[in-house]
Design a protein around this motif. Structure first.
Motif, short mmCIF file in Angstrom:
data_model
loop_
_atom_site.label_atom_id
_atom_site.label_comp_id
_atom_site.label_asym_id
_atom_site.label_seq_id
_atom_site.Cartn_x
_atom_site.Cartn_y
_atom_site.Cartn_z
N VAL B 85 -0.38 -17.17 -2.64
CA VAL B 85 -0.18 -18.28 -3.56
C VAL B 85 -0.30 -19.54 -2.72
CG1 VAL B 85 1.43 -19.44 -5.10
CG2 VAL B 85 1.25 -16.96 -5.13
N GLY B 86 -1.35 -20.30 -2.94
CA GLY B 86 -1.63 -21.44 -2.06
C GLY B 86 -1.83 -20.90 -0.66
N GLU B 87 -1.08 -21.45 0.30
CA GLU B 87 -1.23 -20.98 1.68
C GLU B 87 -0.21 -19.91 2.05
OE1 GLU B 87 -3.83 -21.59 3.76
OE2 GLU B 87 -4.50 -22.41 1.82
N GLU B 88 0.70 -19.62 1.12
CA GLU B 88 1.77 -18.66 1.44
C GLU B 88 1.38 -17.23 1.10
OE1 GLU B 88 6.13 -19.93 1.58
OE2 GLU B 88 5.36 -20.71 -0.32
N GLU B 89 1.85 -16.29 1.91
CA GLU B 89 1.55 -14.87 1.68
C GLU B 89 2.80 -14.09 1.29
OE1 GLU B 89 -0.72 -12.71 4.52
OE2 GLU B 89 -2.20 -14.34 4.68
N PHE B 90 2.60 -13.19 0.36
CA PHE B 90 3.66 -12.33 -0.13
C PHE B 90 3.16 -10.90 -0.14
CE2 PHE B 90 3.93 -16.54 -1.88
CZ PHE B 90 5.26 -16.89 -1.67
N THR B 91 4.06 -9.95 -0.38
CA THR B 91 3.63 -8.55 -0.43
C THR B 91 4.37 -7.83 -1.54
OG1 THR B 91 3.52 -8.66 1.99
CG2 THR B 91 3.13 -6.52 1.00
N LEU B 92 3.66 -6.94 -2.21
CA LEU B 92 4.29 -6.06 -3.20
C LEU B 92 4.37 -4.64 -2.64
CD1 LEU B 92 2.41 -7.54 -6.19
CD2 LEU B 92 4.83 -6.98 -6.37
N PHE B 93 5.59 -4.09 -2.63
CA PHE B 93 5.78 -2.70 -2.20
C PHE B 93 6.27 -1.88 -3.39
CE2 PHE B 93 6.23 -4.78 1.96
CZ PHE B 93 5.46 -3.94 2.74
N ARG B 94 6.12 -0.56 -3.32
CA ARG B 94 6.82 0.30 -4.26
C ARG B 94 8.23 0.47 -3.72
NH1 ARG B 94 2.62 3.60 -7.16
NH2 ARG B 94 4.35 3.40 -8.61
N ASP B 95 9.20 0.63 -4.60
CA ASP B 95 10.60 0.69 -4.18
C ASP B 95 10.83 1.70 -3.05
OD1 ASP B 95 13.45 0.13 -4.50
OD2 ASP B 95 13.60 2.12 -5.40
N HIS B 96 10.25 2.90 -3.16
CA HIS B 96 10.53 3.95 -2.16
C HIS B 96 9.88 3.67 -0.81
CE1 HIS B 96 6.68 5.44 -3.85
NE2 HIS B 96 6.46 5.71 -2.60
N GLU B 97 9.05 2.65 -0.72
CA GLU B 97 8.44 2.33 0.56
C GLU B 97 9.35 1.47 1.43
OE1 GLU B 97 3.73 2.34 -0.82
OE2 GLU B 97 4.89 0.50 -0.91
N LEU B 98 10.31 0.78 0.81
CA LEU B 98 11.24 -0.05 1.58
C LEU B 98 12.15 0.85 2.40
CD1 LEU B 98 12.14 -2.64 -1.19
CD2 LEU B 98 10.42 -2.85 0.61
N LEU B 99 12.46 0.45 3.63
CA LEU B 99 13.17 1.33 4.54
C LEU B 99 14.69 1.17 4.52
CD1 LEU B 99 10.79 0.95 7.60
CD2 LEU B 99 10.92 2.87 6.01
N ALA B 100 15.16 -0.08 4.49
CA ALA B 100 16.60 -0.29 4.58
C ALA B 100 16.95 -1.69 4.07
CB ALA B 100 17.06 -0.14 6.03
N LYS B 101 18.20 -1.85 3.66
CA LYS B 101 18.71 -3.17 3.33
C LYS B 101 19.30 -3.77 4.59
CE LYS B 101 20.81 -2.65 -0.91
NZ LYS B 101 21.69 -3.00 -2.06
N ILE B 102 19.24 -5.09 4.73
CA ILE B 102 19.81 -5.78 5.89
C ILE B 102 20.99 -6.60 5.41
CG2 ILE B 102 19.36 -7.50 7.69
CD1 ILE B 102 16.39 -6.72 7.51
N ASN B 103 22.19 -6.30 5.96
CA ASN B 103 23.39 -7.03 5.54
C ASN B 103 23.82 -7.99 6.63
OD1 ASN B 103 23.57 -5.04 3.31
ND2 ASN B 103 24.15 -3.65 4.98
#
Lengths: 104, 104, 104, 104, 104, 104, 104
Positions: B85-103
C-alpha cells in the motif's frame, strides 16, 4: 530468524507448537580437560521452554500437546523453525515432530 | 502485489487469514549511533493488523483464529502473501502459519 | 481462454468459484499527466462479478462463499482460471484463494 | 481415445463425470466472410451431453452433480479425458473441474 | 504380469477393483476387406468380466461399485494393472477410474 | 531384507499387512522338458501365508483384511517389502495393494 | 543423532513412536568360526525397547500401538529416526511403519 526480544520468556507458542532450546554437549572431558566446541558433536536433546494450547481435531476440539515446560525431549535431525534472541538460538517444533521424552 | 488502496485499514482478511506488518529492526545502536538499514538483520516479528473470521472445520463450523489485532507475533521465514500500500509492505498469513505470540 | 460470450453476465460460477475482474491501475498521475500503460504496475485488486453457490463440506452440506457480487477483493499473485469475453479479461478463483475484502 | 461407438448417446458417465462437447468457434465473420479454421481460436465453451449419478461424500451418500444435459459450460484449459466417436471429439470432466454455467 | 491361470474366470477382484478386457477394433472394413492389425487404432472400450465387493467409506461401510459383469465401459488411456492369462491380456482398474458405461 | 528367522511361520504381520510368497513358474514344459529358470517369466501370483489383524478406520475401529492364509492372490508388479528367511524370499503387502483372489 | 543420555532406558517415545534396537547378525558360523563383521548382512529384525502412548484418531481418541516392550519385530529397510547413546545405536519408528511381529 532474528528478533528484537529481550527474553525468550516473552514467546507463547501458537496451536500445537513447542518452543525448545537445544542442550549443548559438554566441552569438558570426564577428566576435566576442555575441548574446542567444534570438536563436539551436536546433541539431539532439547529442553521444553513453552508449549502451545494444542491444535484442533476434525471436530474443532483442542488436542492437548504431549509435553510440558521443563521436559527434556529428543528432537528430530531436521525441521523446526529457528528463533534467535540476542546470541541465543531456540527452535519451534510442532508437537508431533518431537520423538521422545527424556527422563534423566 | 501492488494495490491502489489509500490505507491498509481497508483490508478485511478472508477465512483464516491474518494481516500483519513486519517490525523493523532498530537502526540505532544502544549508544545512539545510527546504522545504515542494509547492515541490520530483518526481524521475524510482526504486528497483527487484522484477522479473518476463521476457516471451517469438517462439519462446516468456524474455527476461531489464534490471534487478534494488536498482537505481536513471530512469523515464519518463508511464505505469506505480500501486499503493498503506497510504499509500505504488509503480509497475509494463514492462522496456522504463525509461530508464536510475543508478550513484551 | 477464448469464449463466444456476448457478455460476462452470462456466466454463473459453479460450486465455490468466484468470477472477478482485475482493477486497472490509473494511467494518469495525480497532476493529470497520462502514463503509458506498460509503465504502470498491475494491481492485485479485483471486483467480484458473480459467485458460485458454494462447495460441499464432508457431510454434503453447502459451505457459503465468503464474498458477494460488488465486493472488492485482494487476489493472489498466481493461480485462477482466465476467461476472455471479446477483448476483456476475467478470472475465476476458488473462494479460499481470495485473500481479503477491500472496504474502500 | 478411439471407440467403436455408433453414437455418443450410448455413453452414460460414471460417478461425478460429465460428458461434454466443445463448441466450435464461428469460422465466418460478422460480414459473412469464411475464415480458415486454423485461424480461429479454440473456445473454452462446451455443451453438456450427459452427466453421471454423482460421487459419494465421506458417509457414502451421493453428491448431486452441478449441471444437467443441455447446459452450456465453461471448461478448464487443461484436463479431461478425450473420447472419439467416428470423427467427432468429446471430453469427460469431473463435475468439480467445470468452471461456470453459461446462460445465453 | 504373467500368471499360470488356466482361465481368467478364476480371478475375483478385491475391494473396489474391476477386471476388464479391452475390446479389439474390427480389422475388417465395412466392405469386408481385412486390415493388418497394426493399422487399427486401439479402442478405449472394455468389457467388465468381474467386480470386487467394493471399498470402504470412512465409517468402514462398503461402497458398492458402479458397474457389473457384462457391462461395456469406457476406460482411461493410462493406468490400470495388466494381467496376462496365456496369450490374452486383461486389466484391473479401480472403480472410480472407469469413465462411462456404454449402452449399445 | 535379511533375517535370522528359522521359519517364516514366526512372522505375524501387523495392522493391514499381508505376508505372501510368490508362486514360481513351472520350469518344465507340458511335454516334460526342463527349462533353465532364467528363461521363465516371473509370475504375479502369490500364496497368502499370514495376515494382520487389520488397520483402523477414522473412528478407530478395525477394518478386516480381504484375504486369509491359504488364499492365492494376484499381486502388483511393484511395491511390497521383501523378507528373506534363509534362501527363501517372501513379501509383505498392505491389504489394499493386492489385486484379486485366485480361485483355482 | 548424538545424545548425552546415560542409558537408553531414559527415553519415553511420544505419541505412536516405537523405540527399537536392531538385532545383530551372528558373526560366528554354525561350526564356530568367527566372521569379520563387515561380511555379515545387516538384519531387518529389532527388539522393541519402549512404546509411545499411541497417536490420536480423528475424534481425538488414542489409538493403541501394535507392539509392546520385549517384542521382536521386522523393521522396514528405510526410514526411522536414529538415536545414539554412547556407542550404541537405536531407532525410533512410527507404529504403522513396523512390518510384523516375530514369534521365535
Amino acid at each position: 530468524m532474528a528478533t528484537s526480544l529481550r527474553t525468550i520468556k516473552s514467546l507463547s507458542p501458537l496451536l500445537d507448537r513447542i518452543l525448545v532450546q537445544r542442550i549443548r554437549a559438554e566441552t569438558k572431558t570426564a577428566s576435566g580437560i576442555f575441548l574446542p566446541e567444534s570438536s563436539v558433536e551436536k546433541l539431539s536433546e532439547a529442553k521444553v521452554l513453552a508449549v502451545g494450547p494444542g491444535g484442533f481435531d476434525k471436530d474443532g476440539k483442542r488436542l492437548e500437546v504431549s509435553v510440558k515446560p521443563g521436559d527434556r525431549v529428543l528432537i528430530p535431525q531436521y525441521g523446526g523453525s529457528p528463533v534467535k534472541v540476542g546470541e541465543e538460538e531456540f527452535t519451534l517444533f510442532r508437537d508431533h515432530e518431537l520423538l521422545a521424552k527424556i527422563n534423566e
